[in-house]
Structures are given as structure tokens and as C-alpha cells.
Design an enzyme around this catalytic site. Sequence first.
Site, mmCIF file in Angstrom:
data_model
loop_
_atom_site.group_PDB
_atom_site.id
_atom_site.type_symbol
_atom_site.label_atom_id
_atom_site.label_comp_id
_atom_site.label_asym_id
_atom_site.label_seq_id
_atom_site.Cartn_x
_atom_site.Cartn_y
_atom_site.Cartn_z
ATOM 1 C CE LYS A 109 34.751 45.351 36.616
ATOM 2 N NZ LYS A 109 36.073 45.880 37.071
HETATM 3 C C1 LIG Z 1 37.357 45.385 36.784
HETATM 4 C C2 LIG Z 1 38.541 46.256 36.991
HETATM 5 C C3 LIG Z 1 39.814 45.946 36.446
HETATM 6 C C4 LIG Z 1 40.093 44.677 35.667
HETATM 7 O O1 LIG Z 1 39.484 44.627 34.425
HETATM 8 P P1 LIG Z 1 39.267 43.207 33.695
HETATM 9 O O2 LIG Z 1 38.392 43.497 32.556
HETATM 10 O O3 LIG Z 1 38.621 42.324 34.731
HETATM 11 O O4 LIG Z 1 40.610 42.705 33.299
HETATM 12 C C5 LIG Z 1 40.862 46.831 36.674
HETATM 13 N N1 LIG Z 1 40.686 47.948 37.417
HETATM 14 C C6 LIG Z 1 39.495 48.265 37.955
HETATM 15 C C7 LIG Z 1 39.388 49.493 38.785
HETATM 16 C C8 LIG Z 1 38.382 47.437 37.761
HETATM 17 O O5 LIG Z 1 37.202 47.776 38.320
#
Ligand SMILES: *Cc1c(COP(=O)(O)O)cnc(C)c1O
Length: 510
Positions: free
Chosen positions: A119
Site C-alpha cells: 500500500k
Molecule cells: C491490501 C493488501 C492486499 C489486497 O490488495 P487489494 O488491492 O485490496 O486487492 C494484499 N496483500 C496485502 C499485504 C495488503 O496489504
Amino acid sequence: MSSQTYRSTRSTGAEAFSFEETVLKGLASDGGLFIPSVIPKVDSQIIESWSNLSFQDLAFQIMRLYVKESEIPDEDLKKLIHNSYSTFRHEDVTPLNTIDEGNGLYLLELFHGPTYAFKDVALQFVGNLFEYFLQRKNQGKSDADRDVLTVVGATSGDTGSAAIYGLRGKKDVSVFILYPTGRISPIQEAQMASVLDPNVHTLSVKGTFDDCQDIVKQIFGDAEFNKDHHVGAVNSINWARILAQQTYYFYSYFQLLKKVGSDKKIRFVVPSGNFGDILAGYYAKEVGLPADKLIIATNENDILDRFLKSSKYEKGGDVKATLSPAMDILISSNFERLLWYLVRDNITKSDEKAGETINNWFAELKQTGSFTVQEEVISAAKKDFDSERVDNADTIKTIKDVYTSNTTKYVLDPHSAVGVTASYRNIAQDKAQKVENVKYISLSTAHPAKFAEAVNQSLSSIEGYSFEKEVLPEELKQLSTKELKIKLIDEANVEVVKAAIIEELQKEGK
Ligand SMILES: *Cc1c(COP(=O)(O)O)cnc(C)c1O
């Protein structure tokens, strides 16, 4: 030259929001998500000419397609991008790691940002964008007249820390992150609370994650509080996040072609929850990236996998607590964006009618818990997407298999392991069907140190394995010795939280 404007997925009229409005609003007032109704197309020669660009220069080319120069001039956009990725520990920002050359499997590491999860790639940029737009609005204004933004969010782990690191120290922005006391991991809590910038506030709320989320929703719906404090969000539906994530699809594609030659088919495998990460891959493909397929890898919360197999988008029962908690969702919010394009291009052929259809479907979802789409929508989706559902047992097994079969003893986090499991299933299918020349880029979304429990469950029986020595980075080790700033909220009550926010804002002088 971009002439890009944005509209809502639920709008039934003509609309043209600017990029700035799209980013600052986050969610459209009709409840829909902002999208570019025209996805920019780039011809293959130009795309090829990008193949030697740095991550930052590539990000500039891609973002320029979606943001008018009259909104952000070239020099400013370049500066925003450079500042956003200067906080990453790896010079490639998102390096591509060869983990199983024989089987054509490569891992795209997205966790080299400040909070060790994917993120950061988006939220480092979003934080800078917020500050940029606010500074521009506030130019020449006295302190009393300045527009300030109070970002309020609830987290069960990753989003909170990535938002805090994206917004720390930003002028005219304060951030408040609520989390349930005792229900997030100590590393996650320390990552948030060790940020001591005066504009960052972690609120530990005596209650559950749902309580925190309810309080945040009530604050967003509170007109008077909003008028005084301009409440903003950095949740997973902000368009700027999808925009920023497109870069690594192009970047890793070019890196892999250099390793394996240009006659290969390249597929991306993406551990998915809210569908934000993989949706960026869809935009990249629509822009012109010649990738073969995008494979959705879900955990036991498998609404997307069920949808592709049944045409029915259905909540199902309660959310399951799995070993990959950042993917524990009932509804994938960003999926609405993909549905809009599928409906517009294959059924309605009009933006307004697509908005009407999406509106009806989501009203039906709310009332009955499901909706069913036309066969044409599913067959169009399957041109770009496949899906795999991976359970906890397979997640554990993959972490162990990769560690023991890899000479460098690579340790996967449980989210990335969901993706790698899905990749190996596809590789086995290719072999069975004698399909050759396919390579897989599996996206790795978090550093394993953030999910100690699942990693240790997989590896602690292996002789010589040590979490402290092999997994935990020095920087995260030091978290346990850091001073923490936490405000305890001993009742899950919106009035108590609002009072705490006002008190903290006053301390900041806002
Ligand atoms: C948020 C997240 C995801 C999922 O991503 P999306 O965009 O919600 O599909 C997968 N792995 C981690 C570690 C995350 O923080």
C-alpha cells in the site's frame, strides 16, 4: 496531451470531474467510484520506448496520461513522483526477484516502502498529492482562512500504517487512525504509534474493528463536524491509488522481458482483496501493456473466484479470519470499476446507461445480498482474468515449499504465498496442456516480518530456521524500543472519539 476527466460509476448523466476533485473527494456523492470514462491508449512503439526508463520516469509517463497538464504541470508532477519514491529502500522501488527460473516464476516485491507492504506504493504518492492540492488552495491565505483536511480512518492492520507514513508531517493535513485495542499485531501497532509527528494521531479504541469502522462512517456522515474540520479519507477506493499502482505492471514487464526474451507470454498473479491492486493491472493492459492475463488469487474469502465461475456476485456468509488478513473481505469495492467498463463496452454501449445498470445491481446487492450479470459480461471478463482460491493449508504449505526448495531460503509472507500457490497451479496446468513460453510475475504484497504468526506456523519445525535472524529486519526489531504515542479511547462511542479529535486538533493549533 491528456484531456482526462472523471465520472462516477453510478452516474446516469454527463459528468466531468477534475483529477483534483476526484482525489480530494475519494468517493462520489452518489455512492459510486470515480473512473476515467475514456482509458488512454498508447501505441506499441511508444510503449516499447519506455522499456529502459527508471521507475520514476515511467510513473511520470503513465500518470501524465491521466492528469491534465493544466491541473499539475510537468515539473510539479515529476517532483511529486520523486519525493514519493525517495522513501523506498530499493533503487528499483519495486524489484523483480527470480524465485524459480526453471518454472518461469518471478516475484514482484512491492514491500520496500516505509511500512513494508504494497500500500506504500500508492499512499506515499497520495499523501504528497493531498499536500500539493492543499498548499495550492491555501496560497496567500492567512492561518484562519486555510483549508485543512482531517483524515479519519479505521484499520485492522496495513492501511493505517501506510496512511500514517503517507501523511506524516504534511502541511494542513491531520490524520487520525482508529484501531481496536489489543486486536492488531504489536508490530502493526508500533509501526503506527512510533510516528511522533504532531499531525499523526493513533486512537486505540476499546471495541472491535467493526466498531471503529462504524464510528468513522458516523463521523463522515456528520455534516456539522465536516463543516468545521473537512473530513477526508485515504481508503482503498481513492482513484490516485489505482493510478500509482499501474507503474509496477509496466516496470516489471520490461524487466522480465530483458531476462527472458520478447517472445514470451507474461501473466500477472495478484493476491486480491478489495481488487485495487489487480485493477491497476487491468488499466495497464487497456493502456496497451501487452500482458497475457491477470490472475486473481483469493483466500477463503472468495467472492471474486465464485463470481467468475457462476456470474453471480454474492456476499456469502460472514467474513472468514484467514492467515492473509489484508484480504479478508466480503465485497471487493474496486470491482465496481471493472464492472462498469465490462457493462459499457459489452452491453449498454453508453456511459449513462452503464451507470444505471451499476446502480441497479448495487441496490439489488444491498437488498438481497447478490446480483447476477449477463453471460457476455463474464466472457468479456475472462478475456483478461482468471481466478484461483487458496485456503490456509495451501498457504502454509507454499511458504514451507518455497523456503525449502529455494537455495536462497526465500521467506514469503502469507498474502504473497496465496499468489505463489495460484501461480504454481497455473504452471502445472500449462505443463499438462503442453503450453510453452508462458512466464509468471507473482505479486508480493508484504514483507514476511509483518505476519510472524503465519510464517512461524509454516517454518518453525524446520531445523535451523530463525525468525529473528532470517526474517526480521533491523528497522522493525528496533520498533520494540521506540517511544509510542497512543490515545486510549475507553468507550467505542462516536461522541467520545469526536471530542478526542477536537482536543488533538486544538493541541496542533488547528
Ligand atoms: C491490501 C493488501 C492486499 C489486497 O490488495 P487489494 O488491492 O485490496 O486487492 C494484499 N496483500 C496485502 C499485504 C495488503 O496489504
